[in-house]
Design an enzyme around this catalytic site. Structure first.
Site, mmCIF file in Angstrom:
data_model
loop_
_atom_site.group_PDB
_atom_site.id
_atom_site.type_symbol
_atom_site.label_atom_id
_atom_site.label_comp_id
_atom_site.label_asym_id
_atom_site.label_seq_id
_atom_site.Cartn_x
_atom_site.Cartn_y
_atom_site.Cartn_z
ATOM 1 N N ALA B 432 38.397 6.624 55.972
ATOM 2 C CA ALA B 432 39.077 6.849 57.244
ATOM 3 C C ALA B 432 39.254 5.743 57.864
ATOM 4 C CB ALA B 432 38.131 8.167 57.769
ATOM 5 N N SER B 463 40.072 14.448 53.931
ATOM 6 C CA SER B 463 40.861 15.129 55.146
ATOM 7 C C SER B 463 40.947 13.844 56.153
ATOM 8 C CB SER B 463 40.041 16.365 55.850
ATOM 9 O OG SER B 463 38.946 15.755 56.166
ATOM 10 N N GLU B 464 39.864 13.022 55.991
ATOM 11 C CA GLU B 464 39.897 11.754 56.955
ATOM 12 C C GLU B 464 41.121 11.013 56.712
ATOM 13 O OE1 GLU B 464 37.281 12.597 55.047
ATOM 14 O OE2 GLU B 464 35.488 12.074 55.997
ATOM 15 N N GLU B 465 41.398 10.582 55.254
ATOM 16 C CA GLU B 465 42.502 9.915 54.930
ATOM 17 C C GLU B 465 43.803 10.812 55.299
ATOM 18 O OE1 GLU B 465 42.648 9.389 50.810
ATOM 19 O OE2 GLU B 465 40.794 8.238 50.652
ATOM 20 N N ALA B 468 44.272 10.138 59.028
ATOM 21 C CA ALA B 468 44.678 8.591 59.240
ATOM 22 C C ALA B 468 46.447 8.406 58.882
ATOM 23 C CB ALA B 468 43.986 7.609 58.502
#
Lengths: 160, 567
Positions: B432, B463-465, B468
């Protein structure tokens, strides 16, 4: 208002001819005469047709016109008799003359209008006019004398 | 019948007088009784010369007396009856002779009773010796008293009467044999009479002429008026048929010629051979004051030579012409045509632009590339984000595209700078964080998608990606280049964000061979990708340093130049 679909260019105008002394043109003994107009008398019906071919004719003398009589069907023409031109009648249709491709000069008269009167000058013999005596009955003749002894001014009376 | 018989007898009688005489038509004279009568026997030009004239009374077969005291006698060429009596009715004969000619003139005299201005005593209805004269309304006209007698008869002053009363009005002025009437009106018509005392051989008689006067509108000699044409021009198409009317008003008394002329020649004569242009039938409508004439001219076919030629309508001394002109260009039609043409051109240009948009933009970028470095604080031209499909073949394809072809074409040939996740991040960094940090330094986001990747590794699981990427898209407003490695049949299986990006930015589908080792930046696929990439700024290549480098590394520089040209 009357409507005429006739070929006006082929139907001559019809007129009685008088002088200012109330004498009218009549036909007596195959001779055109002028006589005081009376109630019981029918003047001769003169037919007039303007010549359409003006190219060879003089411009300022008046309208070149064929003059004829309705009954009998004949035309006025000028021819030389000895020294001077004489006025004669020839059995001929004015419509035929009018239909000619060229002016038929002996039968043509320059019709010049001044006020209410007209003069008729021979196209074949310029300077010679149709004339009558100043009083009484007399035949029509040709003259070069204007405004003197003879009368050369005529009135054309439209027939009603 | 009786008359014919009588005439026959007279002819017999006259035959005795001369066998070579020419008979003239009978003169009929009807005169009222109790007044002098005179008749002149003339036969011009015969009577102009030296002639012998003898009058006969046909009834008595005797010559008329030449005694001037006699009631009926001959004076010179005249027969005089002073005064007329009813019994004088009959046929009289006048014989004119000279050395070579002889003419006989017959006169049938009818004497009738007339009671002038006596209504209690009527004249015979079929007999009249009234004169017929015309008074024209206007400033002045005149009546004439026809008193025509031989010189031996002396006439006194003429008295004029209207409706049996002596005329006293000052408008009426007798002058010699005439009555001049001033300010003539329609009311001046009616029954007039002129009378005079005639003295002959010491005896006085009264002679009276009745005159029926009819009024007439003064014949105002008007110049014919040509209402149409008006020296105007007429627009007409070449080869068309045309009829033009000449409308004229003229006086009722006119004897004018009305015709159409061209070059002073009658049209019928001018076009006598072709008969292409003809004068039409003249018609007229009669009004109380004037006559309205129409004479037309017909062009069976308008030819070039007719344009600019004056076609003259003549009516007596009046003339008017029209000229033919070619129709003026129709500006409205031209305007519409122009607009249509413009629209076609614009549409064509737009179509061509749309079709060649990518080539044009790429050409423009290469032709007018700015040497100024972009100062937007970005390090990379694009961030490449791609999935890790579970299928081995797909994974291989993705890797080939991302790690081999993209760097080959975009970085090496086109000198873009890419950030490829999985290549350029420093090891050990949080995913992320890598995305979040580096995506901000990129101008574009290249997103590689493959079909049937239900576990869209990139965005589905991480989910972080995802966050972002969303941040990048929404906060930074980055442009996304969506590259489909294979045709995606069903986008609904894709995450919503992908669907949204596809809807917003469209997608570029990979076309080409992944196994091909050498890729050309000029293929359709790479052109489309380059089109979506930001314009590339090149550092100035003609600097002395660059030239020095060229000298030092000729082969490398050539390669770079090739690359420059291709992008």
């Amino acid at each position: 208002m009357t409507f005429s679909s006739a070929l006006a260019s082929e139907v001559p105008s019809r007129r009685y001819v008088q002088d200012l002394n109330h004498r009218a043109w009549v036909l007596q003994d195959q001779t055109l005469m002028i006589v005081p107009r009376k109630e019981r008398m029918v003047p001769i019906t003169v037919t007039l047709m303007p010549c359409r071919h003006l190219e060879t004719l003089e411009k300022d003398r008046g309208k070149p016109m064929y003059l004829g009589l309705l009954e009998p069907n004949c035309c006025l023409f000028c021819k030389k008799d000895g020294e001077q031109p004489v006025l004669q009648l020839e059995e001929r249709s004015i419509i035929d003359l009018h239909a000619f491709r060229e002016p038929v000069k002996p039968f043509l008269f320059y019709h010049s209008e001044t006020g209410r009167t007209s003069t008729f000058e021979s196209v074949a013999f310029p300077g010679w006019f149709i004339a009558v005596c100043s009083k009484g009955d007399c035949p029509l003749f040709m003259t070069q004398e204007l405004g003197k002894t003879y009368i050369t001014d005529f009135e054309l009376i439209r027939q009603n | 019948m009786l008359l014919l018989l009588l005439l026959f007898c007279f002819r017999k009688l006259s035959d005795k007088i001369s066998n070579t005489c020419k008979d003239r038509d009978m003169h009929h004279e009807a005169i009222s009784a109790d007044q002098p009568f005179a008749f002149n026997c003339t036969n011009p030009p015969l009577t102009y010369g030296e002639v012998n004239v003898v009058w006969y009374d046909a009834a008595s077969k005797a010559p008329i007396s030449k005694d001037n005291q006699s009631r009926i006698h001959q004076e010179h060429t005249w027969i005089l009856i002073l005064p007329l009596k009813l019994e004088d009715s009959g046929i009289y004969l006048c014989v004119i002779k000279n050395a070579n000619n002889c003419v006989r003139i017959w006169m049938n005299l009818t004497v009738f009773e007339k009671h002038w201005c006596d209504n209690s005593r009527r004249s015979l209805p079929n007999l009249s010796d009234d004169y017929q004269q015309i008074l024209r309304t206007g400033p002045s006209d005149s009546l004439t008293c026809h008193l025509y007698f031989p010189e031996t008869c002396v006439l006194g002053p003429i008295m004029w009467y209207k409706d049996c009363k002596e005329i006293t009005e000052t408008r009426f002025v007798p002058v010699e044999m005439k009555l001049v009437v001033y300010d003539v009106s329609a009311e001046d018509s009616g029954s007039y009479a002129c009378a005079a005392e005639l003295t002959h051989a010491g005896r006085a008689y009264r002679v009276l002429n009745s005159i029926n006067v009819t009024g007439r509108v003064g014949n105002e000699r008007r110049i014919p008026k040509i209402i149409y044409p008006k020296n105007n021009s007429i627009e007409v198409q070449l080869g068309s048929t045309l009829i033009v009317d000449c409308n004229i008003t003229d006086s009722k008394d006119n004897t004018n010629l009305r015709c159409w002329r061209v070059n002073s020649t009658l049209v019928d004569t001018y076009y006598s051979e072709s008969k292409r242009i003809r004068e039409g039938i003249e018609t007229n409508v009669s009004f109380p004051e004037h006559i309205f004439y129409t004479v037309n001219i017909t062009f069976l076919e308008v030819k070039m030579e007719d344009y600019g030629l004056p076609f003259m309508c003549h009516a007596g001394v009046s003339t008017a012409y029209f000229m033919l002109t070619l129709p003026a260009p129709d500006f409205r039609a031209y305007l519409i045509g122009g607009l249509i043409a413009l629209a076609v051109v614009v549409t064509s240009v737009l179509c061509i632009y749309n079709y060649f948009k990518i080539d044009i933009v790429l050409w423009y970028r290469s032709a007018f590339s700015s040497t100024k470095a972009m100062e937007d604080g970005k390090l990379y031209d694009a961030y490449v984000l791609y999935p890790k499909p579970q299928k081995e073949s797909q994974r291989h394809d993705v890797d080939t595209l991302v790690l081999k072809l993209l760097p080959e074409v975009l970085e090496r040939q086109c000198r873009y700078k890419l950030f490829i996740f999985g290549r350029d991040e420093f090891p050990g960094q949080a995913v992320a964080h890598v995305i979040d940090e580096n995506i901000k330094l990129c101008r574009r986001l290249i997103l590689i998608i493959v079909p049937e990747s239900p576990s869209f590794g990139l965005l589905k699981n991480m989910s972080e990606e995802q966050i972002a990427v969303y941040n990048a898209l929404i906060q930074l407003g980055m442009k996304v280049i969506l590259i489909e490695l294979e045709k995606i049949e069903d986008y609904t299986t894709m995450p919503e964000s992908i669907q949204y990006m596809r809807q917003k930015h469209g997608a570029i589908q990979w076309t080409g061979d992944l196994t091909e080792s050498s890729q050309c930046a000029k293929t359709k696929f790479w052109k489309r990708v380059r089109y979506h990439m930001p314009p590339k700024r090149f550092p100035p290549s003609s600097s002395p340093a660059a030239e020095a480098r060229t000298l030092q590394f000729p082969s490398r520089q050539m390669e770079t130049k090739m690359g420059l040209i291709s992008c």
